[in-house]
Enzyme design. Structure first.
Site, short mmCIF file in Angstrom:
data_model
loop_
_atom_site.label_atom_id
_atom_site.label_comp_id
_atom_site.label_asym_id
_atom_site.label_seq_id
_atom_site.Cartn_x
_atom_site.Cartn_y
_atom_site.Cartn_z
N CYS A 48 0.86 -1.19 0.00
CA CYS A 48 0.00 0.00 0.00
C CYS A 48 0.90 1.23 0.00
O CYS A 48 2.04 1.20 0.49
CB CYS A 48 -0.89 -0.04 1.24
N HIS A 49 0.38 2.34 -0.51
CA HIS A 49 1.19 3.56 -0.59
C HIS A 49 1.68 4.01 0.78
O HIS A 49 2.74 4.62 0.91
CB HIS A 49 0.39 4.68 -1.26
N THR A 50 0.92 3.70 1.83
CA THR A 50 1.33 4.10 3.18
C THR A 50 2.65 3.45 3.57
O THR A 50 3.50 4.07 4.23
CB THR A 50 0.23 3.74 4.20
N HIS A 70 0.95 -3.91 5.98
CA HIS A 70 -0.26 -3.85 6.80
C HIS A 70 -1.51 -4.30 6.05
O HIS A 70 -2.60 -4.28 6.60
CB HIS A 70 -0.47 -2.42 7.34
N GLU A 71 -1.35 -4.71 4.79
CA GLU A 71 -2.50 -5.17 4.01
C GLU A 71 -2.25 -6.65 3.74
O GLU A 71 -1.39 -6.99 2.92
CB GLU A 71 -2.55 -4.37 2.71
N CYS A 100 -11.22 -2.39 20.12
CA CYS A 100 -11.12 -3.05 21.43
C CYS A 100 -12.47 -3.54 21.92
O CYS A 100 -12.57 -4.40 22.78
CB CYS A 100 -10.49 -2.10 22.45
N CYS A 103 -14.12 0.72 24.45
CA CYS A 103 -14.03 2.17 24.64
C CYS A 103 -15.28 2.86 24.10
O CYS A 103 -16.14 2.24 23.46
CB CYS A 103 -12.78 2.72 23.95
N CYS A 106 -15.72 2.49 20.31
CA CYS A 106 -16.15 1.16 19.88
C CYS A 106 -17.62 0.90 20.23
O CYS A 106 -18.32 0.18 19.52
CB CYS A 106 -15.26 0.08 20.49
N CYS A 114 -11.20 3.66 17.55
CA CYS A 114 -10.92 3.06 18.85
C CYS A 114 -9.86 3.85 19.63
O CYS A 114 -8.80 4.17 19.11
CB CYS A 114 -10.45 1.63 18.64
N ARG A 118 -6.42 2.80 17.80
CA ARG A 118 -6.39 3.67 16.61
C ARG A 118 -4.97 3.73 16.05
O ARG A 118 -4.00 3.66 16.80
CB ARG A 118 -6.86 5.07 17.01
N CYS A 178 -7.09 -2.79 4.02
CA CYS A 178 -6.73 -1.37 4.05
C CYS A 178 -7.42 -0.58 2.95
O CYS A 178 -8.57 -0.19 3.06
CB CYS A 178 -5.21 -1.19 3.99
N ARG A 373 -2.79 -2.88 -7.36
CA ARG A 373 -2.31 -3.62 -6.19
C ARG A 373 -1.45 -4.79 -6.64
O ARG A 373 -1.78 -5.51 -7.57
CB ARG A 373 -3.48 -4.15 -5.37
#
Length: 380
Positions: A48-50, A70-71, A100, A103, A106, A114, A118, A178, A373
């Site tokens: 992913c670009h992130t 993360h994907e 979670c 909270c 959530c 969250c 987060r 993502c 992708r």
């Protein structure tokens, strides 16, 4: 897989040793999960670009050595103390933001932000003890957004894992963890276009194309893609785009062009570029009385949004969204089912694939602006 429970696992991981330098496949040690943690065998991940943004480390705190990613999609290997809703063998999608379930966010039907889990791009260790679960020769290798999926095994907080249908192909649905869910949810959950409505999508990268896909699923009659790169227009037709506007082709603001095309403005707009001018245009191009604009892109930290207050007083609505307003654990399983019932088409997002040993090719493709992708097969 249970034979490894409670033990350190040695496996391959793609380690970023310094900013902007190619990742190196290393043997890392992955510690067992602690309380409320889960160790996952990653089967497929995508870029992913992130990941690229933080790997380049041009605009934020550089944290290295680090395992990005993360994907992804994987299978639970073992669980730590207190984990009751996941078990070894479960199929999961790791998500950069968590749920979670306890909270105020959530418990709210209106939020997915969250308090505990987060996204935090600066936190490179686990919440439980402030330590990393990755090491090489006793030295820590840092985590990324609680997922670090560029490793054959990773450890994540249980709240950052969505348990999904085990029949869903992980090499396809991994992209739902993502970008694709972010764009899809921005349209379906936040903009909520009515059937037959007109939708403008600013930015036709992966997230923007997913926003267009959401408009297609919602039954929009006109989906107008706005992008400075005309080479993206042909591809975007596969995602429901019916018309295209390149702001560079006009000597007036693109919001005026869109208003003329749609008899006063579009019903909904979704902004997926992160550029402040596009954000302002996306808001000002929606119709007065009922128009809704949704901001998805992340702007420069010094950016300022400016518009005349009358644009709001004339009953236009401006909204923001984070991960498409999806709660990861509660909502992602149903997004996977949209794919399983063929309501959502994922294959058209998947333009390349590479073996894990050639992960740097995925970076080259993204830096070259090629494809949407790239799936990385962790077992190759």
């Amino acid at each position: 897989m249970s034979s490894t429970a409670g033990k350190v696992i040695k496996c391959r991981a793609a380690v970023a040793w310094e900013a902007g330098k190619p990742l190196v496949i290393e043997e890392v040690e992955v510690a067992p999960p602690q309380a409320m943690e889960v160790r996952v065998k990653i089967l497929y991940t995508s870029l992913c670009h992130t990941d690229v943004y933080f790997w380049e480390a041009k605009g934020q705190t550089p944290i290295f050595p680090r395992i990005f990613g993360h994907e992804a999609g994987g299978i639970v290997e073992s669980v730590g103390e207190g984990v009751t809703d996941l078990a070894p063998g479960d199929h999961v999608l790791p998500v950069f933001t968590g749920e979670c379930k306890e909270c105020a966010h959530c418990k709210s039907e209106e939020s997915n932000m969250c308090n505990l889990l987060r996204i935090n791009t600066d936190r490179a260790v686990m919440l439980n003890d402030g330590q990393s679960r990755f090491s090489i020769n006793g030295k820590p290798i840092y985590h990324f957004v609680g997922t670090s999926t560029f490793s054959e095994y990773t450890v994540t907080h249980v709240g950052c894992l969505a348990k999904i249908n085990p029949l869903a192909p992980l090499d396809k649905v991994c992209v739902l963890s993502c970008g694709i869910s972010t764009g899809l949810g921005a349209t379906l959950n936040v903009a909520k276009p009515k059937k037959g409505s007109t939708v403008a999508v600013f930015g036709l990268g992966a997230v923007g194309l997913a926003a267009a896909e959401g408009a297609r699923i919602a039954g929009a009659s006109r989906i107008i893609g706005v992008d400075l790169n005309p080479s993206r227009f042909e591809e975007a037709k596969k995602f429901g785009c019916t018309e295209f506007v390149n702001p560079k082709d006009y000597n007036k603001p693109v919001q005026e062009v869109l208003a003329e095309m749609t008899d006063g403005g579009v019903d909904r707009s979704v902004e997926c570029t992160g550029h402040i001018d596009a954000m302002i245009s996306a808001f000002e191009c929606v119709h007065d009385g009922w128009g809704v604009a949704v901001l998805v892109g992340v702007p420069h930290k010094d950016a300022v949004f400016k518009t005349h207050p009358m644009n709001l007083l004339n009953e236009r609505t401006l909204k923001g969204t984070f991960f498409g307003n999806y709660k990861p654990r509660s909502d992602l399983p149903s997004v996977v089912e949209k794919y399983m019932t063929k309501e959502l088409e994922l294959e058209k997002f998947l333009t390349h694939s590479v073996p894990f040993s050639e992960i740097n090719k995925a970076f080259d493709l993204m830096l070259g602006g090629e494809g949407i992708r790239c799936i990385i097969n962790m077992e190759e």
